[in-house]
Design a protein around this motif. Sequence first.
Motif, short mmCIF file in Angstrom:
data_model
loop_
_atom_site.label_atom_id
_atom_site.label_comp_id
_atom_site.label_asym_id
_atom_site.label_seq_id
_atom_site.Cartn_x
_atom_site.Cartn_y
_atom_site.Cartn_z
N GLY A 181 -37.05 41.86 -7.65
CA GLY A 181 -35.91 42.58 -7.11
C GLY A 181 -36.04 42.90 -5.63
O GLY A 181 -35.04 43.15 -4.95
N GLU A 182 -37.27 42.89 -5.08
CA GLU A 182 -37.46 43.12 -3.66
C GLU A 182 -37.26 41.81 -2.89
O GLU A 182 -37.28 40.72 -3.49
N TYR A 183 -37.07 41.91 -1.58
CA TYR A 183 -36.83 40.69 -0.82
C TYR A 183 -37.30 40.85 0.62
O TYR A 183 -37.50 41.96 1.11
N ILE A 184 -37.51 39.69 1.27
CA ILE A 184 -37.82 39.66 2.70
C ILE A 184 -36.72 38.88 3.39
O ILE A 184 -36.14 37.95 2.82
N GLN A 185 -36.43 39.25 4.63
CA GLN A 185 -35.34 38.63 5.37
C GLN A 185 -35.74 38.52 6.83
O GLN A 185 -36.23 39.48 7.42
N GLY A 186 -35.58 37.33 7.39
CA GLY A 186 -35.97 37.13 8.77
C GLY A 186 -36.19 35.67 9.10
O GLY A 186 -35.39 34.81 8.73
N VAL A 187 -37.31 35.37 9.79
CA VAL A 187 -37.58 34.03 10.31
C VAL A 187 -38.60 33.31 9.43
O VAL A 187 -39.64 33.87 9.09
N PHE A 188 -38.28 32.03 9.11
CA PHE A 188 -39.17 31.17 8.34
C PHE A 188 -39.49 29.93 9.17
O PHE A 188 -38.63 29.44 9.93
N GLU A 189 -40.72 29.43 9.05
CA GLU A 189 -41.14 28.22 9.76
C GLU A 189 -41.93 27.32 8.80
O GLU A 189 -42.88 27.77 8.17
N ASN A 190 -41.48 26.05 8.73
CA ASN A 190 -42.16 25.05 7.89
C ASN A 190 -42.36 25.55 6.46
O ASN A 190 -43.41 25.39 5.85
N GLY A 191 -41.33 26.20 5.92
CA GLY A 191 -41.38 26.65 4.53
C GLY A 191 -42.05 27.99 4.32
O GLY A 191 -42.09 28.48 3.19
N LYS A 192 -42.58 28.62 5.36
CA LYS A 192 -43.31 29.88 5.22
C LYS A 192 -42.65 30.99 6.03
O LYS A 192 -42.16 30.75 7.14
#
Length: 285
Positions: free
Chosen positions: A255-266
Amino acid sequence: MERKGICRNVGVCTMAGKVQVITDDDAEFKCQECGEELEPCKEEPIPTGPDPKKKYIAIACIVLLLAGIGFGIYKLFGGPKGPTAIKLDKKELVMKVGETQVIVPSVEPKGTKVTFIFKKKGNNVQVTSGGEVTALKKGEATILVKCEENPNLRAICKIKIEEATEPAPEETEAKEPETPAEEEPKAEETKEEPKKKSPTTGTSMPTAPQNGMGTKVYSYGKYAGNLKNGQPDGTGKLTFTKSYQLNAQYTAQPGEYIQGVFENGKPTFVTYYQNDGTVTKIKLR
């Protein structure tokens, strides 16, 4: 004969500085209180002691000094601690029916912990509490972003929704009749993979894009946002369905989440939203 005098025994005699009148000619010209010799005078003396004007000036200086100190303490410790502005990574969006994108907000001053509220205007889109927007039908819509800590702050993202386009059918060129002597082998027929149906329009939709906006499902959660070569790359949101260790300090729960910048799948620089309302900015790579 009336005689006037002043006692100068300041600090000892209670009559010091006051005019005393001696009417008895035979009486000694001395203070009736302490017995000290009086100093003759003809008029009321000006009271001895501090100048009243200087006293008021000193008080005014002290008040101004205290006010300055108080203002400085307020600026250092009592200034506004809440958010002062909301910014969005996207102010305008053009989407296709069935497409999903993520709006990533931030606040000023940076590092302020807030809880964002996403509201839609219009029935053309659907928006989640984490800013994931899904286009439902052709038209226009607006997403309003606010925060609980300062309801007067707001930011908007305008959205234009277009019909989903299907790939144009391939044109086949007319072939001249082949002669028996120069007959060429026929190319093997390839079967076209069935296309997915849109849940809203029922029209055929292309498979998940390798580049651009899309979604990706993991065993521990679902990602929605920018993709590059089929992997998360750019801004996006990852919602967890199972426990997942982000780093040595944080373990995300369902139910928790992270939101922002991803690079090369991470994930790299993200904001971590916990079920108890805690919002934390963390660097994972």
